[in-house]
Design a protein around this motif. Structure first.
Motif, PDB file in Angstrom:
ATOM      1  N   ARG A  13      11.907 -35.409  73.125  1.00  0.00           N
ATOM      2  CA  ARG A  13      10.481 -35.532  72.822  1.00  0.00           C
ATOM      3  C   ARG A  13       9.824 -36.450  73.850  1.00  0.00           C
ATOM      4  O   ARG A  13      10.375 -37.478  74.239  1.00  0.00           O
ATOM      5  CB  ARG A  13      10.292 -36.073  71.407  1.00  0.00           C
ATOM      6  CG  ARG A  13       8.856 -36.060  70.908  1.00  0.00           C
ATOM      7  CD  ARG A  13       8.791 -36.024  69.390  1.00  0.00           C
ATOM      8  NE  ARG A  13       9.185 -34.712  68.867  1.00  0.00           N
ATOM      9  CZ  ARG A  13       9.200 -34.407  67.576  1.00  0.00           C
ATOM     10  NH1 ARG A  13       8.839 -35.298  66.656  1.00  0.00           N
ATOM     11  NH2 ARG A  13       9.565 -33.195  67.178  1.00  0.00           N
ATOM     12  N   GLY A  89       5.737 -33.335  80.940  1.00  0.00           N
ATOM     13  CA  GLY A  89       5.223 -32.469  79.880  1.00  0.00           C
ATOM     14  C   GLY A  89       4.209 -33.209  79.038  1.00  0.00           C
ATOM     15  O   GLY A  89       4.078 -34.440  79.109  1.00  0.00           O
ATOM     16  N   ASP A  90       3.473 -32.462  78.243  1.00  0.00           N
ATOM     17  CA  ASP A  90       2.461 -33.070  77.383  1.00  0.00           C
ATOM     18  C   ASP A  90       3.091 -34.120  76.471  1.00  0.00           C
ATOM     19  O   ASP A  90       4.171 -33.916  75.904  1.00  0.00           O
ATOM     20  CB  ASP A  90       1.779 -32.011  76.520  1.00  0.00           C
ATOM     21  CG  ASP A  90       0.873 -31.090  77.324  1.00  0.00           C
ATOM     22  OD1 ASP A  90       0.283 -31.559  78.312  1.00  0.00           O
ATOM     23  OD2 ASP A  90       0.766 -29.909  76.953  1.00  0.00           O
ATOM     24  N   GLU A  92       3.941 -36.058  73.309  1.00  0.00           N
ATOM     25  CA  GLU A  92       4.052 -35.684  71.897  1.00  0.00           C
ATOM     26  C   GLU A  92       3.951 -36.877  70.964  1.00  0.00           C
ATOM     27  O   GLU A  92       3.597 -36.729  69.793  1.00  0.00           O
ATOM     28  CB  GLU A  92       5.381 -34.970  71.669  1.00  0.00           C
ATOM     29  CG  GLU A  92       5.534 -33.690  72.473  1.00  0.00           C
ATOM     30  CD  GLU A  92       6.957 -33.191  72.489  1.00  0.00           C
ATOM     31  OE1 GLU A  92       7.304 -32.370  71.612  1.00  0.00           O
ATOM     32  OE2 GLU A  92       7.733 -33.624  73.371  1.00  0.00           O
ATOM     33  N   ARG A 138      -2.262 -28.694  72.343  1.00  0.00           N
ATOM     34  CA  ARG A 138      -1.576 -27.546  72.942  1.00  0.00           C
ATOM     35  C   ARG A 138      -0.196 -27.351  72.339  1.00  0.00           C
ATOM     36  O   ARG A 138       0.274 -26.209  72.194  1.00  0.00           O
ATOM     37  CB  ARG A 138      -1.470 -27.736  74.464  1.00  0.00           C
ATOM     38  CG  ARG A 138      -2.754 -27.472  75.224  1.00  0.00           C
ATOM     39  CD  ARG A 138      -2.503 -27.402  76.713  1.00  0.00           C
ATOM     40  NE  ARG A 138      -2.094 -28.680  77.278  1.00  0.00           N
ATOM     41  CZ  ARG A 138      -2.936 -29.593  77.763  1.00  0.00           C
ATOM     42  NH1 ARG A 138      -4.256 -29.359  77.732  1.00  0.00           N
ATOM     43  NH2 ARG A 138      -2.500 -30.714  78.272  1.00  0.00           N
ATOM     44  N   ARG A 139       0.462 -28.438  72.014  1.00  0.00           N
ATOM     45  CA  ARG A 139       1.819 -28.357  71.454  1.00  0.00           C
ATOM     46  C   ARG A 139       1.811 -28.086  69.946  1.00  0.00           C
ATOM     47  O   ARG A 139       2.864 -27.917  69.344  1.00  0.00           O
ATOM     48  CB  ARG A 139       2.570 -29.662  71.734  1.00  0.00           C
ATOM     49  CG  ARG A 139       3.031 -29.811  73.181  1.00  0.00           C
ATOM     50  CD  ARG A 139       3.859 -31.076  73.340  1.00  0.00           C
ATOM     51  NE  ARG A 139       4.416 -31.224  74.668  1.00  0.00           N
ATOM     52  CZ  ARG A 139       5.608 -30.789  75.038  1.00  0.00           C
ATOM     53  NH1 ARG A 139       6.367 -30.143  74.157  1.00  0.00           N
ATOM     54  NH2 ARG A 139       6.051 -30.991  76.259  1.00  0.00           N
TER      55      ARG A 139
END
Length: 255
Positions: A13, A89-90, A92, A138-139
């Motif tokens: 994550r 990555g985005d 979280e 987006r996730r």
């Protein structure tokens, strides 16, 4: 020996931590790295931050990334967050941890000092949340964990602007939880008590203070940074999936 929980949902994550170079923030970095998360942390102090990265690089699945920025500079913060998200990555999970409890007297407060203390202790939480929210959407969701303080709840003396900022964090938590909940983004607040960080031990701790802490707490032990971080692990994990807009106090029962 304690057998603390592992959270499979935290493996890989993407986690962003502010003020991660030292104190409670460094413990967050350690704990999330041990869970297998991909951690980036914002700090200004390159010496302690690089030392932390080096310490964890060989013992964790993913070495943490040090993102150098002054949290009072919104432009710097937005840039390092965007660059981190592009590489990894985005985001979280966001831990809005950074703060500084500098002592001050009301008679010495100037407009400039007020603005600087609010920028250090409250404003960046807003802009960090703003920066990561699109990626969380987006996730399909995410977890924002703000860090308050029991100091305003018990009416600590000698730092009124800090208390103002920490009280504001609880209001911010409620507002963000309501506004972001429809997108699956959970927003909670961890409220630490008197935590035994290196800074607290160096500046304030002696036997008299230790006795006062023990007397005031229901639990007769000192609260460690890891006690706060383990609460953050749970709030970041899927185990707390229906918890939002809440305040989780870790102060040994003082307040």
């Amino acid at each position: 020996m304690n057998n603390w929980a592992s959270y499979p949902s935290l493996k890989n994550r993407v986690v962003l931590i502010t003020g991660g170079g030292s104190g409670i923030g460094a413990e967050h970095v350690i704990q999330f790295c041990r869970q297998g998360a991909r951690v980036g942390f914002i700090d200004y102090n390159s010496k302690v931050s690089n030392a932390l990265v080096e310490r964890l690089a060989s013992v964790c699945a993913h070495a943490p990334e040090f993102l150098q920025a002054d949290l009072r500079d919104v432009g710097q913060v937005e840039t390092v967050i965007a660059e981190f998200a592009e590489r990894v990555g985005d985001v979280e999970v966001l831990l809005n941890n950074a703060a500084h409890d500098e002592r001050h007297r009301l008679e010495d407060v100037t407009p400039e000092y007020f603005d600087e203390r609010i920028a250090f202790n409250l404003r960046h939480l807003v802009f960090c949340a703003k920066a990561v929210a699109p990626g969380m959407k987006r996730r399909g969701g995410g977890s924002i964990i703000n860090f308050g303080s029991f100091s305003w709840r018990i009416g600590s003396a000698g730092l009124p602007i800090y208390l103002t900022a920490k009280a504001g964090i609880e209001g911010l938590t409620k507002g963000l939880a309501r506004d972001l909940g429809a997108d699956g983004i959970r927003v909670n607040c961890v409220v630490p008590g008197w935590i035994m960080t290196g800074r607290q031990l160096e500046l304030w701790m002696d036997e008299e203070v230790k006795k006062r802490i023990i007397d005031m707490q229901c639990l007769k032990d000192l609260v460690q940074p890891s006690d706060v971080s383990r609460m953050a692990l749970w709030l970041a994990s899927d185990d707390s999936r229906m918890c939002t807009s809440q305040f989780f106090v870790v102060d040994g029962g003082w307040s």
